[in-house]
Design a protein around this motif. Structure first.
Motif, PDB file in Angstrom:
ATOM      1  N   LEU A 101      -7.946  -3.394 -11.167  1.00 49.87           N
ATOM      2  CA  LEU A 101      -9.037  -3.062 -12.081  1.00 49.87           C
ATOM      3  C   LEU A 101      -9.956  -4.253 -12.301  1.00 49.87           C
ATOM      4  CD1 LEU A 101      -7.899  -0.778 -15.043  1.00 49.87           C
ATOM      5  CD2 LEU A 101      -9.824  -0.486 -13.470  1.00 49.87           C
ATOM      6  N   GLU A 102      -9.326  -5.433 -12.521  1.00 45.17           N
ATOM      7  CA  GLU A 102     -10.116  -6.639 -12.820  1.00 45.17           C
ATOM      8  C   GLU A 102     -11.032  -7.016 -11.659  1.00 45.17           C
ATOM      9  OE1 GLU A 102      -6.218  -7.652 -12.776  1.00 45.17           O
ATOM     10  OE2 GLU A 102      -6.613  -5.804 -13.889  1.00 45.17           O
ATOM     11  N   SER A 103     -10.553  -6.771 -10.431  1.00 47.36           N
ATOM     12  CA  SER A 103     -11.326  -7.245  -9.280  1.00 47.36           C
ATOM     13  C   SER A 103     -12.454  -6.271  -8.908  1.00 47.36           C
ATOM     14  CB  SER A 103     -10.412  -7.478  -8.078  1.00 47.36           C
ATOM     15  OG  SER A 103     -10.179  -6.265  -7.393  1.00 47.36           O
ATOM     16  N   LEU A 104     -12.471  -5.108  -9.548  1.00 49.01           N
ATOM     17  CA  LEU A 104     -13.465  -4.095  -9.177  1.00 49.01           C
ATOM     18  C   LEU A 104     -14.890  -4.604  -9.385  1.00 49.01           C
ATOM     19  CD1 LEU A 104     -12.153  -0.575 -10.283  1.00 49.01           C
ATOM     20  CD2 LEU A 104     -12.749  -1.368  -7.985  1.00 49.01           C
ATOM     21  N   THR A 105     -15.062  -5.465 -10.421  1.00 43.77           N
ATOM     22  CA  THR A 105     -16.408  -5.962 -10.730  1.00 43.77           C
ATOM     23  C   THR A 105     -16.705  -7.269  -9.998  1.00 43.77           C
ATOM     24  OG1 THR A 105     -15.428  -7.018 -12.655  1.00 43.77           O
ATOM     25  CG2 THR A 105     -16.514  -4.891 -13.019  1.00 43.77           C
ATOM     26  N   LYS A 106     -15.688  -7.818  -9.337  1.00 47.62           N
ATOM     27  CA  LYS A 106     -15.887  -9.100  -8.657  1.00 47.62           C
ATOM     28  C   LYS A 106     -16.314  -8.882  -7.201  1.00 47.62           C
ATOM     29  CE  LYS A 106     -12.313 -11.412 -11.366  1.00 47.62           C
ATOM     30  NZ  LYS A 106     -10.906 -11.808 -11.307  1.00 47.62           N
ATOM     31  N   LYS A 107     -16.827  -9.947  -6.614  1.00 50.62           N
ATOM     32  CA  LYS A 107     -17.219  -9.866  -5.206  1.00 50.62           C
ATOM     33  C   LYS A 107     -16.014  -9.704  -4.314  1.00 50.62           C
ATOM     34  CE  LYS A 107     -21.731 -11.952  -4.724  1.00 50.62           C
ATOM     35  NZ  LYS A 107     -22.403 -13.238  -4.610  1.00 50.62           N
ATOM     36  N   LYS A 108     -15.009 -10.574  -4.569  1.00 48.36           N
ATOM     37  CA  LYS A 108     -13.824 -10.552  -3.723  1.00 48.36           C
ATOM     38  C   LYS A 108     -12.776  -9.630  -4.336  1.00 48.36           C
ATOM     39  CE  LYS A 108     -10.584 -13.711  -1.425  1.00 48.36           C
ATOM     40  NZ  LYS A 108      -9.814 -12.574  -1.022  1.00 48.36           N
ATOM     41  N   LYS A 109     -12.498  -8.571  -3.631  1.00 46.93           N
ATOM     42  CA  LYS A 109     -11.508  -7.617  -4.144  1.00 46.93           C
ATOM     43  C   LYS A 109     -10.099  -8.211  -4.055  1.00 46.93           C
ATOM     44  CE  LYS A 109     -13.851  -3.387  -4.252  1.00 46.93           C
ATOM     45  NZ  LYS A 109     -15.059  -4.186  -4.531  1.00 46.93           N
ATOM     46  N   GLU A 110      -9.327  -7.920  -5.122  1.00 47.71           N
ATOM     47  CA  GLU A 110      -7.900  -8.236  -5.044  1.00 47.71           C
ATOM     48  C   GLU A 110      -7.140  -6.918  -5.081  1.00 47.71           C
ATOM     49  OE1 GLU A 110      -7.522 -10.862  -8.322  1.00 47.71           O
ATOM     50  OE2 GLU A 110      -8.500 -12.483  -7.205  1.00 47.71           O
ATOM     51  N   TYR A 111      -6.043  -6.920  -4.341  1.00 48.39           N
ATOM     52  CA  TYR A 111      -5.363  -5.642  -4.205  1.00 48.39           C
ATOM     53  C   TYR A 111      -4.018  -5.621  -4.908  1.00 48.39           C
ATOM     54  CZ  TYR A 111      -9.021  -4.824  -0.835  1.00 48.39           C
ATOM     55  OH  TYR A 111     -10.245  -4.672  -0.252  1.00 48.39           O
ATOM     56  N   MET A 112      -3.648  -4.468  -5.398  1.00 46.94           N
ATOM     57  CA  MET A 112      -2.329  -4.286  -5.995  1.00 46.94           C
ATOM     58  C   MET A 112      -1.296  -4.206  -4.872  1.00 46.94           C
ATOM     59  SD  MET A 112      -2.963  -1.697  -9.162  1.00 46.94           S
ATOM     60  CE  MET A 112      -4.161  -0.537  -8.517  1.00 46.94           C
ATOM     61  N   PRO A 113      -0.059  -4.576  -5.201  1.00 51.29           N
ATOM     62  CA  PRO A 113       0.964  -4.414  -4.160  1.00 51.29           C
ATOM     63  C   PRO A 113       1.083  -2.939  -3.786  1.00 51.29           C
ATOM     64  CG  PRO A 113       1.963  -4.978  -6.289  1.00 51.29           C
ATOM     65  CD  PRO A 113       0.479  -5.086  -6.460  1.00 51.29           C
ATOM     66  N   PRO A 114       1.381  -2.641  -2.523  1.00 50.92           N
ATOM     67  CA  PRO A 114       1.481  -1.228  -2.123  1.00 50.92           C
ATOM     68  C   PRO A 114       2.586  -0.529  -2.903  1.00 50.92           C
ATOM     69  CG  PRO A 114       2.349  -2.664  -0.404  1.00 50.92           C
ATOM     70  CD  PRO A 114       1.720  -3.546  -1.422  1.00 50.92           C
ATOM     71  N   LYS A 115       2.395   0.739  -3.189  1.00 52.60           N
ATOM     72  CA  LYS A 115       3.505   1.484  -3.791  1.00 52.60           C
ATOM     73  C   LYS A 115       3.629   2.872  -3.178  1.00 52.60           C
ATOM     74  CE  LYS A 115       1.231   3.013  -8.091  1.00 52.60           C
ATOM     75  NZ  LYS A 115       1.434   3.253  -9.528  1.00 52.60           N
ATOM     76  N   PHE A 116       4.847   3.343  -3.180  1.00 47.63           N
ATOM     77  CA  PHE A 116       5.223   4.572  -2.491  1.00 47.63           C
ATOM     78  C   PHE A 116       6.009   5.426  -3.464  1.00 47.63           C
ATOM     79  CE2 PHE A 116       5.202   0.924   0.305  1.00 47.63           C
ATOM     80  CZ  PHE A 116       4.314   1.323   1.277  1.00 47.63           C
ATOM     81  N   MET A 117       5.588   6.643  -3.663  1.00 42.41           N
ATOM     82  CA  MET A 117       6.289   7.496  -4.619  1.00 42.41           C
ATOM     83  C   MET A 117       7.677   7.851  -4.097  1.00 42.41           C
ATOM     84  SD  MET A 117       5.157  11.143  -6.262  1.00 42.41           S
ATOM     85  CE  MET A 117       3.709  10.554  -7.109  1.00 42.41           C
ATOM     86  N   SER A 118       8.656   7.731  -4.974  1.00 45.80           N
ATOM     87  CA  SER A 118      10.025   8.087  -4.593  1.00 45.80           C
ATOM     88  C   SER A 118      10.286   9.548  -4.933  1.00 45.80           C
ATOM     89  CB  SER A 118      11.021   7.201  -5.336  1.00 45.80           C
ATOM     90  OG  SER A 118      10.997   7.530  -6.714  1.00 45.80           O
ATOM     91  N   VAL A 119      11.349  10.091  -4.368  1.00 48.16           N
ATOM     92  CA  VAL A 119      11.759  11.456  -4.687  1.00 48.16           C
ATOM     93  C   VAL A 119      12.047  11.568  -6.189  1.00 48.16           C
ATOM     94  CG1 VAL A 119      13.710  13.048  -4.441  1.00 48.16           C
ATOM     95  CG2 VAL A 119      12.578  12.160  -2.409  1.00 48.16           C
ATOM     96  N   ALA A 120      12.669  10.532  -6.771  1.00 52.78           N
ATOM     97  CA  ALA A 120      12.974  10.566  -8.201  1.00 52.78           C
ATOM     98  C   ALA A 120      11.688  10.624  -9.029  1.00 52.78           C
ATOM     99  CB  ALA A 120      13.810   9.341  -8.586  1.00 52.78           C
ATOM    100  N   GLU A 121      10.695   9.811  -8.659  1.00 49.21           N
ATOM    101  CA  GLU A 121       9.425   9.831  -9.396  1.00 49.21           C
ATOM    102  C   GLU A 121       8.733  11.197  -9.265  1.00 49.21           C
ATOM    103  OE1 GLU A 121       7.610   5.310  -9.224  1.00 49.21           O
ATOM    104  OE2 GLU A 121       7.838   6.359  -7.314  1.00 49.21           O
ATOM    105  N   ALA A 122       8.704  11.695  -8.038  1.00 53.67           N
ATOM    106  CA  ALA A 122       8.059  12.990  -7.797  1.00 53.67           C
ATOM    107  C   ALA A 122       8.750  14.076  -8.620  1.00 53.67           C
ATOM    108  CB  ALA A 122       8.101  13.338  -6.310  1.00 53.67           C
ATOM    109  N   SER A 123      10.086  14.085  -8.590  1.00 61.40           N
ATOM    110  CA  SER A 123      10.839  15.118  -9.304  1.00 61.40           C
ATOM    111  C   SER A 123      10.596  15.013 -10.805  1.00 61.40           C
ATOM    112  CB  SER A 123      12.335  14.986  -9.001  1.00 61.40           C
ATOM    113  OG  SER A 123      12.540  15.017  -7.610  1.00 61.40           O
ATOM    114  N   THR A 124      10.501  13.789 -11.305  1.00 60.67           N
ATOM    115  CA  THR A 124      10.235  13.594 -12.729  1.00 60.67           C
ATOM    116  C   THR A 124       8.883  14.193 -13.108  1.00 60.67           C
ATOM    117  OG1 THR A 124      11.518  11.555 -12.619  1.00 60.67           O
ATOM    118  CG2 THR A 124      10.120  11.845 -14.554  1.00 60.67           C
TER     119      THR A 124
END
Lengths: 278, 278
Positions: free
Chosen positions: A178-201
């Motif tokens: 979010l913070e980097s959205l207004t900046k020139k140089k984008k910073e990225y969040m670490p990748p994330k992958f939905m788990s079966v537990a998260e999806a089921s929840t």
């Protein structure tokens, strides 16, 4: 010695397969070895083996390119593709590059697709008949203000029609902070992958919401589900149990998928699934 | 020299891929080369390259086995499979051996599936989004007294739900001749493969029947269809036109598939399909 095979000047899209670097097809590997430039699609983070293992095995430098780069840089690449052999290695099985192929064809560049396994059919290894699947749905990560649940009505629709539903789970790669959205140089969040537990929840929360309004959705907390992880890899895992159980079960590292089977199973499907009961 | 890789004692099911002998995966090929016995599934007649091309390329004698033989002889094979490495090469992409896998597991024999491309996802190369497909249907050959049409209501159901329908077309291999049914030694009819034209003609007859009873089915003679032939092979063909046009179009040698797209297409799907208009 076998005659040196010459591959035609063309733009190739090559499926990578589901497991490791040896899941590419023989034909795909030959082309990778001989192309002038080899792009590897962004989703390297979903590779079970890492891109350097690919580079080593293929004996080729890979240009790691996210989807945007491939598609935005496509004009330059395609302008060159009349003279040079390019290929894009696609971790998803080489079927989803509609835009790229259309632009290539507009420019008169020949395209060849080298197909490979896809999660859409590999899920058949849990024993559910592929012909009994309805529409595939995607479960997105919810945010504070965005809790989409249209996938759930699609799954219920499949269920009513006695069809299984494959739920593909969200992947977030290269999401700017979010913070980097207004900046020139984008910073990225670490990748994330939905788990079966998260999806089921998330599914359980949707069911809860429906129940509060007096509805009784076809799919509920006791519905039998199949959780799949790392299909095609050596340590793949398949577990079967109620949606509630799925929400508590840890299937380990990504990628995960969730199947909500239809209400009526073939006896052989039942026998097969029983072996994976939690 | 690379270290000689030893593959574990196991029962392998290996997807062959869609085109020719080089469409097997690198991993699959390594296993084929090292197994003690290699079975090739019956449907050799659907191979675009012939089984001898496979034998030559793999450097292995293949035991040509029809499905019945594999499944009836399975007990003997599986009893041996604790000591020997067996593999079955599956032209359909290694996902449909539920019975065999179940029996292996009962005997405590380890099974590994080497996934590969399947027509179910390779059809994505026509530009229709795979996520917008509903239930897959099969169109069977009609006989004088048997004209099943339940697949048509499934396709109409998909259409109402704005989903595409992939129609897999009938294959007749190893059908005993009527005369030989009463004899000890069975004689077989030459293999036959339903063409897109034959399938479309049957669908047109079903529509005609519905119209005679005053119904107006969602899918009719003007519905846009996609005819596919030999997907994944060098001479693959994709054509787009009305169902009536499909019934007249000759797509050449097998295998064929027919897609009945849903009524609402994404603009990119439209652009893509336009390129294949008859």
């Amino acid at each position: 010695m076998a005659a040196l095979q010459v591959i035609p000047i063309m733009f190739y899209i090559i499926g990578l397969g589901l497991g490791d670097y040896k899941d590419i097809t023989v034909k795909g590997l030959e082309i990778v070895k001989k192309c002038d430039d080899v792009y590897l699609e962004a989703y390297t983070s979903i590779l079970t083996c890492g891109s350097s293992a690919l580079e080593e095995y293929y004996g080729r430098k890979l240009i790691i390119a996210d989807r945007d780069l491939v598609e935005q840089g496509a004009d330059d690449i395609l302008n060159e593709a009349m003279k040079k052999r390019y290929c894009v290695i696609d971790p998803f099985g080489a079927t989803t590059h509609t835009d790229l192929v259309l632009r290539a064809k507009e420019k008169g560049v020949q395209v060849q697709v080298i197909h490979n396994a896809s999660i859409l059919t590999a899920v058949g290894c849990c024993g559910l008949q592929l012909y009994s699947f309805g529409e595939t749905v995607s479960i997105p990560y919810w945010t504070e203000n965005w809790n989409p649940d249209s996938f759930f009505s699609k799954a219920c629709n499949n269920y009513r029609n006695k069809l299984h539903t494959l739920c593909l789970l969200d992947i977030k790669v290269k999401e700017p902070t979010l913070e980097s959205l207004t900046k020139k140089k984008k910073e990225y969040m670490p990748p994330k992958f939905m788990s079966v537990a998260e999806a089921s929840t998330q599914v359980l929360k949707i069911i809860e919401k429906h129940k509060k309004t007096g509805e009784t959705p076809e799919i509920n907390e006791d519905t039998l589900c199949v959780g799949l992880a790392r299909i095609g890899a050596k340590d793949q895992q398949i577990v079967v149990g109620s949606l509630t159980k799925m929400a508590e079960y840890d299937l380990g590292p990504p990628l995960h998928s969730l199947i909500i089977p239809g209400p009526v199973l073939h006896p052989m499907e039942i026998d097969y699934l029983e072996r994976f009961r939690i």
